[in-house]
Structures are given as structure tokens and as C-alpha cells.
Design a protein around this motif. Sequence first.
Motif, PDB file in Angstrom:
ATOM      1  N   VAL A  51       0.878  -0.818   0.020  1.00 24.09           N
ATOM      2  CA  VAL A  51       0.357  -0.171  -0.498  1.00 24.09           C
ATOM      3  C   VAL A  51       1.355   1.151  -0.089  1.00 24.09           C
ATOM      4  CG1 VAL A  51      -1.545   1.069   0.727  1.00 24.09           C
ATOM      5  CG2 VAL A  51      -1.927  -1.556   0.973  1.00 24.09           C
ATOM      6  N   GLN A  52       0.581   1.696  -1.336  1.00 21.80           N
ATOM      7  CA  GLN A  52       1.923   2.782  -1.070  1.00 21.80           C
ATOM      8  C   GLN A  52       0.558   4.276  -1.001  1.00 21.80           C
ATOM      9  OE1 GLN A  52       1.584   4.337  -5.191  1.00 21.80           O
ATOM     10  NE2 GLN A  52       3.474   5.420  -5.301  1.00 21.80           N
ATOM     11  N   PHE A  53       1.839   5.067  -0.307  1.00 19.88           N
ATOM     12  CA  PHE A  53       1.170   6.593   0.233  1.00 19.88           C
ATOM     13  C   PHE A  53       1.787   7.915  -1.080  1.00 19.88           C
ATOM     14  CE2 PHE A  53       1.780  10.498   2.377  1.00 19.88           C
ATOM     15  CZ  PHE A  53       0.573  11.332   2.453  1.00 19.88           C
ATOM     16  N   GLY A  54       0.636   8.480  -1.451  1.00 21.73           N
ATOM     17  CA  GLY A  54       0.309   9.763  -2.467  1.00 21.73           C
ATOM     18  C   GLY A  54       0.926  10.187  -3.271  1.00 21.73           C
ATOM     19  N   GLY A  55       1.297   8.352  -4.048  1.00 20.30           N
ATOM     20  CA  GLY A  55       1.807   8.729  -5.136  1.00 20.30           C
ATOM     21  C   GLY A  55       3.761   8.622  -5.541  1.00 20.30           C
ATOM     22  N   PRO A  56       4.284   8.704  -5.968  1.00 23.09           N
ATOM     23  CA  PRO A  56       5.079   8.898  -6.163  1.00 23.09           C
ATOM     24  C   PRO A  56       5.766  10.430  -6.530  1.00 23.09           C
ATOM     25  CG  PRO A  56       5.021   8.422  -8.943  1.00 23.09           C
ATOM     26  CD  PRO A  56       3.426   8.404  -8.178  1.00 23.09           C
ATOM     27  N   PHE A  57       7.086  10.465  -5.542  1.00 25.70           N
ATOM     28  CA  PHE A  57       7.615  12.472  -4.498  1.00 25.70           C
ATOM     29  C   PHE A  57       9.062  12.138  -6.016  1.00 25.70           C
ATOM     30  CE2 PHE A  57       4.807  11.080  -1.373  1.00 25.70           C
ATOM     31  CZ  PHE A  57       3.998  12.089  -1.441  1.00 25.70           C
ATOM     32  N   ALA A  58       8.172  12.562  -6.809  1.00 26.46           N
ATOM     33  CA  ALA A  58       9.558  13.170  -7.634  1.00 26.46           C
ATOM     34  C   ALA A  58       8.983  13.755  -9.037  1.00 26.46           C
ATOM     35  CB  ALA A  58       9.807  11.339  -8.320  1.00 26.46           C
ATOM     36  N   ALA A  59      10.401  14.392  -9.370  1.00 29.91           N
ATOM     37  CA  ALA A  59      10.284  15.516 -10.221  1.00 29.91           C
ATOM     38  C   ALA A  59       8.464  14.815 -11.755  1.00 29.91           C
ATOM     39  CB  ALA A  59      11.574  15.705 -11.493  1.00 29.91           C
ATOM     40  N   GLU A  60       8.107  15.672 -12.142  1.00 31.37           N
ATOM     41  CA  GLU A  60       7.170  15.427 -13.243  1.00 31.37           C
ATOM     42  C   GLU A  60       7.576  14.759 -14.424  1.00 31.37           C
ATOM     43  OE1 GLU A  60       3.178  15.160 -13.525  1.00 31.37           O
ATOM     44  OE2 GLU A  60       3.707  16.063 -12.106  1.00 31.37           O
ATOM     45  N   GLY A  61       8.026  14.461 -14.856  1.00 29.34           N
ATOM     46  CA  GLY A  61       8.812  13.479 -15.901  1.00 29.34           C
ATOM     47  C   GLY A  61       9.351  12.583 -15.080  1.00 29.34           C
ATOM     48  N   ASP A  62       9.711  12.271 -14.111  1.00 30.90           N
ATOM     49  CA  ASP A  62      10.434  11.338 -13.421  1.00 30.90           C
ATOM     50  C   ASP A  62       9.579  10.884 -13.298  1.00 30.90           C
ATOM     51  OD1 ASP A  62      12.802  11.960 -14.755  1.00 30.90           O
ATOM     52  OD2 ASP A  62      13.615  13.543 -12.705  1.00 30.90           O
ATOM     53  N   LYS A  63       7.914  10.710 -12.483  1.00 31.28           N
ATOM     54  CA  LYS A  63       7.024   9.981 -12.121  1.00 31.28           C
ATOM     55  C   LYS A  63       6.761   8.428 -12.225  1.00 31.28           C
ATOM     56  CE  LYS A  63       4.614  13.770  -9.267  1.00 31.28           C
ATOM     57  NZ  LYS A  63       3.630  14.589  -9.160  1.00 31.28           N
ATOM     58  N   GLY A  64       6.689   8.234 -13.917  1.00 33.77           N
ATOM     59  CA  GLY A  64       6.763   7.385 -14.465  1.00 33.77           C
ATOM     60  C   GLY A  64       7.673   6.377 -14.489  1.00 33.77           C
ATOM     61  N   ALA A  65       9.381   6.783 -14.227  1.00 37.02           N
ATOM     62  CA  ALA A  65      10.137   6.487 -14.868  1.00 37.02           C
ATOM     63  C   ALA A  65      10.410   5.690 -12.911  1.00 37.02           C
ATOM     64  CB  ALA A  65      11.657   6.968 -14.953  1.00 37.02           C
ATOM     65  N   LEU A  66       9.732   6.183 -11.919  1.00 31.80           N
ATOM     66  CA  LEU A  66      10.169   5.841 -10.668  1.00 31.80           C
ATOM     67  C   LEU A  66       9.031   4.581 -10.033  1.00 31.80           C
ATOM     68  CD1 LEU A  66      11.632   7.165  -8.111  1.00 31.80           C
ATOM     69  CD2 LEU A  66       9.729   8.117  -7.259  1.00 31.80           C
ATOM     70  N   LEU A  67       7.641   5.192 -10.666  1.00 30.14           N
ATOM     71  CA  LEU A  67       7.159   4.098 -10.095  1.00 30.14           C
ATOM     72  C   LEU A  67       7.017   2.663 -10.608  1.00 30.14           C
ATOM     73  CD1 LEU A  67       3.737   3.495  -9.305  1.00 30.14           C
ATOM     74  CD2 LEU A  67       2.849   4.316 -11.464  1.00 30.14           C
ATOM     75  N   ASP A  68       7.889   2.829 -12.050  1.00 31.90           N
ATOM     76  CA  ASP A  68       7.915   1.339 -13.084  1.00 31.90           C
ATOM     77  C   ASP A  68       9.234   0.613 -12.212  1.00 31.90           C
ATOM     78  OD1 ASP A  68       5.574   2.058 -15.183  1.00 31.90           O
ATOM     79  OD2 ASP A  68       7.159   2.616 -16.036  1.00 31.90           O
ATOM     80  N   GLU A  69       9.381   1.807 -12.111  1.00 33.21           N
ATOM     81  CA  GLU A  69      10.871   0.663 -11.183  1.00 33.21           C
ATOM     82  C   GLU A  69      10.641   0.246  -9.403  1.00 33.21           C
ATOM     83  OE1 GLU A  69      15.285   1.413 -10.032  1.00 33.21           O
ATOM     84  OE2 GLU A  69      14.674   3.044  -9.901  1.00 33.21           O
ATOM     85  N   PHE A  70       9.684   1.192  -8.641  1.00 34.92           N
ATOM     86  CA  PHE A  70       8.639   0.818  -7.399  1.00 34.92           C
ATOM     87  C   PHE A  70       8.098  -0.456  -8.305  1.00 34.92           C
ATOM     88  CE2 PHE A  70       4.964   0.793  -4.390  1.00 34.92           C
ATOM     89  CZ  PHE A  70       6.634   0.871  -3.500  1.00 34.92           C
ATOM     90  N   LEU A  71       7.523  -0.798  -9.529  1.00 37.53           N
ATOM     91  CA  LEU A  71       6.820  -2.012  -8.711  1.00 37.53           C
ATOM     92  C   LEU A  71       7.321  -3.136  -9.915  1.00 37.53           C
ATOM     93  CD1 LEU A  71       4.123  -0.362 -11.682  1.00 37.53           C
ATOM     94  CD2 LEU A  71       3.374  -1.382  -9.829  1.00 37.53           C
ATOM     95  N   ASP A  72       8.255  -3.503 -10.403  1.00 36.89           N
ATOM     96  CA  ASP A  72       9.318  -3.984 -10.616  1.00 36.89           C
ATOM     97  C   ASP A  72      10.252  -4.764  -9.347  1.00 36.89           C
ATOM     98  OD1 ASP A  72      10.492  -5.702 -12.742  1.00 36.89           O
ATOM     99  OD2 ASP A  72      12.556  -4.089 -13.053  1.00 36.89           O
ATOM    100  N   ARG A  73      10.808  -3.429  -8.938  1.00 29.79           N
ATOM    101  CA  ARG A  73      11.678  -3.602  -7.697  1.00 29.79           C
ATOM    102  C   ARG A  73      11.482  -4.507  -6.247  1.00 29.79           C
ATOM    103  NH1 ARG A  73      16.594  -0.367  -7.580  1.00 29.79           N
ATOM    104  NH2 ARG A  73      17.377  -2.365  -6.168  1.00 29.79           N
ATOM    105  N   VAL A  74      10.272  -3.430  -5.815  1.00 31.27           N
ATOM    106  CA  VAL A  74       9.567  -3.653  -4.146  1.00 31.27           C
ATOM    107  C   VAL A  74       8.017  -4.508  -5.002  1.00 31.27           C
ATOM    108  CG1 VAL A  74       8.728  -2.525  -3.167  1.00 31.27           C
ATOM    109  CG2 VAL A  74      11.061  -1.674  -4.245  1.00 31.27           C
ATOM    110  N   VAL A  75       7.313  -4.117  -5.664  1.00 29.18           N
ATOM    111  CA  VAL A  75       5.582  -4.830  -5.639  1.00 29.18           C
ATOM    112  C   VAL A  75       6.375  -6.137  -6.288  1.00 29.18           C
ATOM    113  CG1 VAL A  75       3.614  -4.504  -6.130  1.00 29.18           C
ATOM    114  CG2 VAL A  75       4.384  -2.317  -6.051  1.00 29.18           C
ATOM    115  N   ALA A  76       6.975  -6.369  -6.782  1.00 26.66           N
ATOM    116  CA  ALA A  76       6.985  -7.517  -8.044  1.00 26.66           C
ATOM    117  C   ALA A  76       8.234  -8.335  -7.606  1.00 26.66           C
ATOM    118  CB  ALA A  76       6.871  -7.794  -9.424  1.00 26.66           C
ATOM    119  N   GLY A  77       9.160  -7.651  -7.368  1.00 23.88           N
ATOM    120  CA  GLY A  77      11.024  -8.478  -6.582  1.00 23.88           C
ATOM    121  C   GLY A  77      10.802  -7.942  -5.210  1.00 23.88           C
ATOM    122  N   GLY A  78      10.132  -8.319  -4.897  1.00 17.49           N
ATOM    123  CA  GLY A  78      10.522  -8.520  -3.114  1.00 17.49           C
ATOM    124  C   GLY A  78      10.151  -9.591  -2.758  1.00 17.49           C
TER     125      GLY A  78
END
Length: 331
Positions: A51-78
Motif C-alpha cells: 500500500v503506497q502513500f501519495g503517489g511517486p514523489f519525483a519531478a513531473e517527468g520522472d514520476k513514471g520511471a520511479l513508479l515503474d521501477e518501484f513496481l518492478d523491484r519492490v512490488v513484483a520483486g519483493g
Amino acid sequence: MISAGAGQTALLGAWADHPSGALALNGSTVRWTGGRVPGLVAYRRCRRHVVQFGGPFAAEGDKGALLDEFLDRVVAGGPRPSRLTAAQVRAADVPLYESRGFTVNQLGTSYSIDLSAFTLRGKHLAKVRQNVSRARRDGVTVLETDSRAADQSELDAVDAVWLRAKGRHVKELSFLIGERGGPGAALRRTFVARRHGRTVGYVTYSPAWGARPGWLYDLTRRTPEAPVGTIELVNLTALELFRAEGTAWLHLGLTPFAGLDDRHEPASASRSLTRALRLVAEHGRALYPARTQEAFKLKWAPRVREPEYVAFQGGVRPSAVWNLLRLTNSV
């Protein structure tokens, strides 16, 4: 993940364009930083769900990359593959989650006061004026406290009385509100109400960053002996001090299940969840006092009312909803 301290605060101060962003510093919340782009993701794990709080905290152009990495490494790769639920997502981030197949529903509404335009005059603030006057007549005074042990012990006593008064069946949305301790303790400001030499209530305020910087009205406690208007007097005292200091905004935070409206529902929204949330809003006082919380915030004539959302990876599943409720102490 980065350790608690200045590093986390610096990242949030730079990228958390969210009125409740400081809640990412709660002690039981995990803070993760990716390797591809600078930014931070705050989350908790509950069984096979993240359960994530508040969305990805990053620059506007980097939010997608940060979310994708989080999904890959933490959510799917935990430790074991999980599914992600994101709570308190702002409207600007809804397309980001929808583009990755999430189902997104309005969770509630957050409220913000423009301090440059705030005035106690007029009919909208009549109830606040009335309650503040009553509290003052009953001998309530307000001061900003420091971090002395004596102050903290008095606040502990207020907490204990507050919990007993609420009863064992009443719970608070712990994942979505602040705390007195934890990594963010040094950033908060606390205003206490005293009467006849005793502390009868308090409110904590956390910093808010982003496009509407200021303070977040966060944790509220009062004893049964606190006169009517005590919390209004505390908040007005803090508000006037913040405004004198040049603060632009006072955010009143999210009220779940409040302000639900078809106009705010994204295209991906689950109709069954929409119906369920509106039933809670209408009849779920035992689950969460949404109407009482909303009425308090509306008394302050907030200039901004902003919908906030919950996003479910792979659609709305009963287990995802259940684990969100468990993490927020709603069940």
C-alpha cells in the motif's frame, strides 16, 4: 531505501507536491528510493499487498520511471510477488496509474485554506467565531509547546484520555494521519489548549511542500473536559501565527468518503466500489465520522477542495480493499 533523517526530508521537500506529503515520514512507513531517477516512494506492506502513500514523489517527468521501477523491484520483486494499492493519489497523477492498468476511484476530498484571503468576518465563519468566543469565556488558553519532557508527558495523558473516551470500537485512519514521534517529529509544531492549569487538547501541524507550501493540520486530540470551541481556538491561534510568519496555506488534509461526486470519478473507476464508498459516506459513521470531519473543515471556508484517489493494480479485489482497511485501522 534510505535511512530516516535529513535525506528523506530533502527529497520530500524537493518533490512532494502533496498537501499531506509529510505523512510519508511516519515511523511505520517504509521509504524507498530508486536508482534511475531521484525521488521517493512511501509504502507499507500487508501480506501479499503493498500500500503506497501519495503517489511517486519525483519531478513531473520522472514520476513514471520511479513508479515503474518501484513496481518492478519492490512490488513484483519483493519477498514474494505482490499487488500495489496507492492511497491519497492526487488528481494530476491519476492518468499515470490508469496508463499502467490501475483501477482508480475517488477516496475522498482534501481541503485547504488560502491564508492570504482568510478572514473571520462573514457568515461562513460565524460558527467558528461563536465557538472560539465560548472557549475563551470558559477559560481556555492556547500556546505553542516545545519538546520538553514535561510537555510530552501531558500530551501522553491527553492521548490516553482521548482513547478511553472514544471507546474500543472507534479507530483512526492511522496510515493517513500523522503521529507525534517518528522521523518527522522535529519538523512538526504543536499547539496545546490549557484550562485551569491542565492540558485539555492539542493539535499538531506538519510542513507542506510543493505548489501550495505551508502547514498541514494533522493530529487532533481533546479530553472530554475540553469546552466547546477548544479545537477551533487552537486552530485559529496557529492559523494567525502562521499567517503573521508569511505562510501561504493551511491544509486541513483528507477526509475519506467526503465530497464524493460523479464529476470526480475517473474513467477507470469501479462502479461497485463507487457504490460501496458512497454507502460508507452515507451510513458508515461507525467506520469513520466523515460527515463530522467534513463539517469541521467546511467551517473554515477552505478556498481549495481537491479530490484524492485510491488506485488498485489489476482491478479492485476484495483482498486489496481489506488490506487497505487493515493498514488504516478501519477494521
